[in-house]
Design an enzyme around this catalytic site. Structure first.
Site, short mmCIF file in Angstrom:
data_model
loop_
_atom_site.label_atom_id
_atom_site.label_comp_id
_atom_site.label_asym_id
_atom_site.label_seq_id
_atom_site.Cartn_x
_atom_site.Cartn_y
_atom_site.Cartn_z
N CYS A 299 0.79 -1.22 0.00
CA CYS A 299 0.00 0.00 0.00
C CYS A 299 0.83 1.29 0.00
O CYS A 299 0.51 2.21 -0.76
CB CYS A 299 -1.03 -0.01 1.11
N ARG A 328 8.24 -11.25 4.30
CA ARG A 328 8.16 -11.07 5.76
C ARG A 328 9.02 -12.12 6.43
O ARG A 328 8.90 -13.31 6.15
CB ARG A 328 6.70 -11.19 6.23
N GLN A 346 0.66 -11.58 -3.26
CA GLN A 346 -0.72 -11.15 -3.03
C GLN A 346 -1.35 -10.65 -4.33
O GLN A 346 -0.69 -9.99 -5.11
CB GLN A 346 -0.74 -9.99 -2.02
N ASP A 348 -3.17 -8.09 -4.84
CA ASP A 348 -3.46 -6.94 -4.01
C ASP A 348 -4.13 -5.84 -4.81
O ASP A 348 -3.86 -5.69 -5.99
CB ASP A 348 -2.11 -6.40 -3.48
N HIS A 350 -5.78 -1.58 -4.33
CA HIS A 350 -6.06 -0.42 -3.49
C HIS A 350 -6.94 0.54 -4.24
O HIS A 350 -6.67 0.87 -5.39
CB HIS A 350 -4.75 0.25 -3.08
N LYS A 431 -13.29 -4.01 8.62
CA LYS A 431 -12.91 -4.90 7.54
C LYS A 431 -13.90 -6.04 7.34
O LYS A 431 -14.75 -6.31 8.18
CB LYS A 431 -11.52 -5.48 7.79
N HIS A 477 -8.24 -1.53 0.96
CA HIS A 477 -7.29 -2.59 0.62
C HIS A 477 -8.09 -3.84 0.35
O HIS A 477 -9.00 -4.14 1.11
CB HIS A 477 -6.36 -2.92 1.79
#
Length: 614
Positions: A299, A328, A346, A348, A350, A431, A477
């Site tokens: 992000c 990570r 991911q 992902d 946004h 969320k 997200h």
RNA sequence: GCCGCCUUAGCUCAGCUGGUUAGAGCAACUGUUUUGUAAACAGUAGGUCCCCGGUUCGAAUCCGGGAGGCGGCUCCA
């Protein structure tokens, strides 16, 4: 699952009997808690200088069976708390003593902020507790809330399964005890069925199938939690990611691309530095004094693209998507297979939008999620996580309220099964979590949609509104699959490696019966046509029996295989062998002209169907 | 990170308590066979017994450290 109300008492009693057996074998054993869990029970035990291993299970079980055969009565008794504490001291049971002290102090053994089930509650109360209960069988007495069955003969069928380290009361700083796990059922049949199910789960373990189906590998030289994908596995990854991207592109998302490293300054600004702290992989520059890290999320990068030019309210929503890998540095003991890795890909995205656009955006995302989970044949339900009255949340409370209502409306608009939980929101926004159920009825959390009121602020994102003032957008997200690796770990087990046609790494295998120039060219033309139509095809011309070649295709769970020999050459009619789970029941094998056949397979692959039409 | 178990050929696994040249099946390769819907036959090759150190006349085997895997705990969501 059992409708026997007695089952919990039975399992509780078995935990007790386990402890009694251990005490007979190791009189110096110190006992923790022994609660009932799903399908069975466990008991936390600390034996000074002794490590129980699975080799000891036979011995412990034998002792347990003796106790069971003796049909000892479970006698319940009560003692005032203070007496109980001196009992624990006399019996040299420091863990029980600690529990009793908690009971005396607060009327419960449930330490604040710790989970009651995990702890194995022995009593609950309102702080006025005076007596605690004990159960005695034979020469063994244990502090226990109960209930127990009448005597040790009434405990059904059980089996000790495993032993594992577990921190006393779940706290990392506490001493580690040995947790003995067992399963227990009313009848032998149920126990056998349970063990068979376990065996089945083991058979479709994604690590095993990953090897057998040649999907992914690891290497000691590369490191733990860093899987690599073979050509076959990469097809799976890319097809899934492609579908996820297509679904979002249809609702206005645009692809972006970001580098995998960044200066740490980015996370100082976003506030993630503290949160990710020791999970960050550090990257050292030898040319400059800059400090870099591998990105643990995307992000902050994406906000830089948004902020690269002035935005008008007319431009919103701005929607970015990217399938990209984050890194990570998880603790090594937490890594395993594809479900926990250190390189996480991911799908992902946004969204930067106005407050009044939230509902519409979420509605579209949920519809896309519905589509993709339908395509992979998994049931979905969602959890709505709201804030509670606490003050750990950032952002305008009014905005929270409006946003939470919009989330709920979007979920209802999509007819999704849902439940709401207060206090589970992230500090930066509410969320939606997706729970997908697999073929063995296990529920997995795969994807989330999260609102974010904080990062737009931190990064000073803005747009010019209708009245010319500068406003802060809301960020959404989301990921449909979550992490591709984790998704695959679930999905491989869900399908047992029998992927639908659109995802199958190899869709068609052509098995040539024998060598001849005519057959060679017939097969060449067929394969060229399949490839032109985008069908993933492999030819087997090896010098093996037809039976063996068919077996090879079966083992790899290829949806269609096609034996080509003199017969096909003469008639031009091809009869595909269809993988069993894809075949529509009652349909006879039928034959097709080669164009027809290739065309059908290509169509099925494109339309992402679950069943074969052949 | 913590506790426990495990690591032998590409894969799945034998190898008793320390004792000759460490084995099997499958896969690979070579030859014979040209095959009809889940495993043809024969042969060949393949090993730093995870790595490093120690004990011992002698270590795949025992001890210590490390790496990787697995089951949990703690995390994560």
């Amino acid at each position: 699952m059992s409708d026997n109300d007695n089952l919990p008492a039975m399992r509780h009693s078995l935990a007790h009997i386990t402890a009694a057996a251990v005490q007979r074998l190791w009189p110096e054993a110190k006992f923790g808690v022994g609660p009932v869990v799903k399908d069975g029970f466990y008991y936390d035990i600390d034996i000074p200088n002794v490590t129980i291993s699975t080799d000891d299970f036979a011995k412990i079980e034998t002792e347990m069976r003796k106790i069971i055969e003796e049909k000892q009565t479970f006698e319940r008794s009560e003692k005032p708390v203070d007496e109980a504490i001196s009992w624990a001291q006399d019996a040299k049971q420091p863990y029980k003593e600690e529990l009793l002290n908690d009971l005396k102090r607060s009327g419960t053994t449930v330490a604040k902020d710790l989970n009651a089930d995990e702890l194995g509650t022995i009593a609950e109360g309102d702080g006025t507790i005076e007596n605690v209960s004990f159960y005695t069988n034979g020469d063994f007495t244990d502090l226990c809330r109960g209930p127990h069955v009448g005597n040790t003969g009434e405990v059904g069928e059980f089996k000790l399964l495993r032993v594992a380290g577990a921190y006393w009361r779940g706290k990392e700083t506490n001493p580690q005890m040995q947790r003995l796990y067992g399963v227990a059922f009313d009848t032998k049949e149920e126990l056998t069925r349970y063990l068979e199910l376990q065996q089945q789960a083991k058979e479709r373990d994604h690590r095993k199938l990953g090897k057998e189906l040649d999907l992914f590998v690891t290497s000691e030289l590369v490191g733990s939690g860093l899987p690599m994908f073979t050509p076959r596995g990469t097809v799976l990854r890319e097809e899934l990611s492609r579908y996820s991207n297509e679904l979002r592109q249809q609702i206005g998302y645009e692809k972006v691309w970001i580098p995998h490293i960044t200066k740490t300054a980015l996370y100082e600004k976003s506030g993630h530095q503290a949160k990710f702290g020791d999970e960050l992989f550090l990257v050292k520059s030898q040319e400059t004094s800059d400090e870099f890290v591998l990105k643990p999320m995307n992000c902050p990068h994406h906000t830089r693209i948004y902020a690269s030019k002035p935005r008008s309210y007319r431009d919103l929503p701005v929607r970015y998507l990217e399938t990209t890998t984050v890194y990570r540095d998880e603790k090594t003991g937490e890594l395993g297979g594809l479900s926990r890795v250190r390189s996480i890909t991911q799908d992902d995205s946004h969204v930067f939008c106005r407050q009044d656009q939230i509902e519409d955006e979420i509605t579209k995302l949920l519809a896309a999620a519905n589509d993709i989970y339908k395509a992979v044949d998994m049931n979905l339900r969602v959890r709505l996580s709201y804030r509670d009255e606490g003050d750990g949340y950032l952002g305008d409370p009014e905005l929270w309220k409006v946003a939470q209502d919009q989330l709920k409306n979007a979920v209802q608009a999509n007819n999704l099964e849902y439940f709401e939980v207060e206090g589970e929101a992230a500090f930066y926004g509410p969320k939606i979590d997706f729970m997908a159920t697999d073929a063995l009825e296990r529920e997995h959390q795969l994807a989330t949609v999260q609102l974010d009121f904080v990062q737009p602020d931190r990064f000073e994102l803005e747009y010019v509104s209708e009245d010319g003032t500068k406003q802060t957008p809301v960020m959404i997200h989301s990921a449909l699959l979550g992490s591709i690796e984790r998704f695959l770990s679930v999905y491989i087990e869900h399908t047992g490696g029998k992927f639908p046609i659109w995802l199958a790494p190899e869709q068609l295998r052509v098995i040539q019966v024998k060598d001849s120039p005519e057959l060679d060219s017939f097969v060449d033309i067929l394969v060229a046509s399949a490839k032109e139509n985008g069908v993933r095809v492999v030819v087997d011309r090896s010098n093996e029996s037809v039976g063996k070649k068919i077996r090879a295709a079966e083992v790899l769970k290829v949806p269609y295989s096609l034996v080509i020999g003199e017969k096909e050459l003469e008639t031009g009619q091809l009869t595909p062998r269809v993988r069993k789970d894809l075949a529509v029941e009652g349909r006879e094998d039928s034959s097709y002209k080669s164009d027809e056949l290739i065309g059908s397979i290509a169509n099925e692959a494109r339309s992402r169907v679950q069943k074969s039409s052949l």
